[in-house]
Design an enzyme around this catalytic site. Sequence first.
Site, PDB file in Angstrom:
ATOM      1  N   SER A   1      31.784   2.197  -3.641  1.00  0.00           N
ATOM      2  CA  SER A   1      30.232   1.727  -3.745  1.00  0.00           C
ATOM      3  C   SER A   1      30.317   0.166  -4.084  1.00  0.00           C
ATOM      4  CB  SER A   1      29.780   2.336  -5.015  1.00  0.00           C
ATOM      5  OG  SER A   1      28.401   2.228  -5.143  1.00  0.00           O
ATOM      6  N   ASN A   2      29.250  -0.434  -4.751  1.00  0.00           N
ATOM      7  CA  ASN A   2      29.256  -1.883  -5.010  1.00  0.00           C
ATOM      8  C   ASN A   2      28.455  -2.119  -6.583  1.00  0.00           C
ATOM      9  OD1 ASN A   2      26.226  -2.055  -4.403  1.00  0.00           O
ATOM     10  ND2 ASN A   2      26.974  -1.166  -2.723  1.00  0.00           N
ATOM     11  N   ARG A   3      28.427  -3.116  -6.652  1.00  0.00           N
ATOM     12  CA  ARG A   3      27.742  -3.709  -8.230  1.00  0.00           C
ATOM     13  C   ARG A   3      26.312  -3.584  -8.293  1.00  0.00           C
ATOM     14  NH1 ARG A   3      30.412  -9.160  -9.239  1.00  0.00           N
ATOM     15  NH2 ARG A   3      28.951  -9.191 -11.009  1.00  0.00           N
TER      16      ARG A   3
ATOM     17  N   ALA B   1      21.271  -2.056  -2.033  1.00  0.00           N
ATOM     18  CA  ALA B   1      22.841  -2.746  -1.495  1.00  0.00           C
ATOM     19  C   ALA B   1      23.523  -1.287  -0.847  1.00  0.00           C
ATOM     20  CB  ALA B   1      23.616  -3.185  -2.658  1.00  0.00           C
TER      21      ALA B   1
END
Length: 214
Positions: free
Chosen positions: A21-23, A88
């Site tokens: 995943s991402n932030r 995102a």
Amino acid sequence: MHFLVTAGPTREALDPVRYLSNRSSGKMGYALAAAALAAGHHVPLISGPTALPAPPGTTFLPVTSAADMDHAVRAALPTADVALFAAAVADYRPRQVASHKIKKNAPTLSLDLERTPDILGSARAAGFRGLLVGFAAETENLLPNARAKLLRKGCDLLVANDVSQPETGFDHDDNEVTLLFPNAPPRHLPRASKQALAEIIVGVCSQLMVPSPP
Ligand code: CTP
């Protein structure tokens, strides 16, 4: 009008207990949804997993992976007038999802990844004729990269965001962005709360939807 908003990160499963995943916190997308709602619009909010409560009044459609988000967007696009793609979305996912937890048998482990669908990039080909708004999170060459993205993805507006700055961008309450248009000069929006920026962006979208006089 119907303002479709995507928000948050996506999660791409690796095995039953792990994901890539991402932030992204979802704050910018949720602020856009709240601003569009406050301006009197209908707001389907398609969101990856976040810690935020869904803004009351939105049609909240929670999703997990890029593929889930793609399906939800394709179902919602035909009734949307404006589509704001603030999510995102993970660009790659594991080619194979292990059916059991991956054990640490070897000293190194390589992941084989494949591209996810480009949801924003396929909106025009899917027949969307409304106002298409993309977001670009960049760490270098902000404006040239963002302008290329605007044109490549057929957007009417692209919100460019330098995520290398320490106090704005991912997971912060403030942001600082530049609005890019296909045929007009860029408009810089100095640092402000994501709510304040969201109100400006929703206002710009509403203006772009007003037909120009003959
Ligand atoms: N986006 C999308 N689907 C993807 C990847 C991105 O819809 N699979 C959308 C995002 O919601 C955002 C825009 O495309 O509105 C730009 O996302 P970004 O990650 O900055 O750009 P990419 O197209 O992924 O290009 P790159 O990562 O090479 O900069």
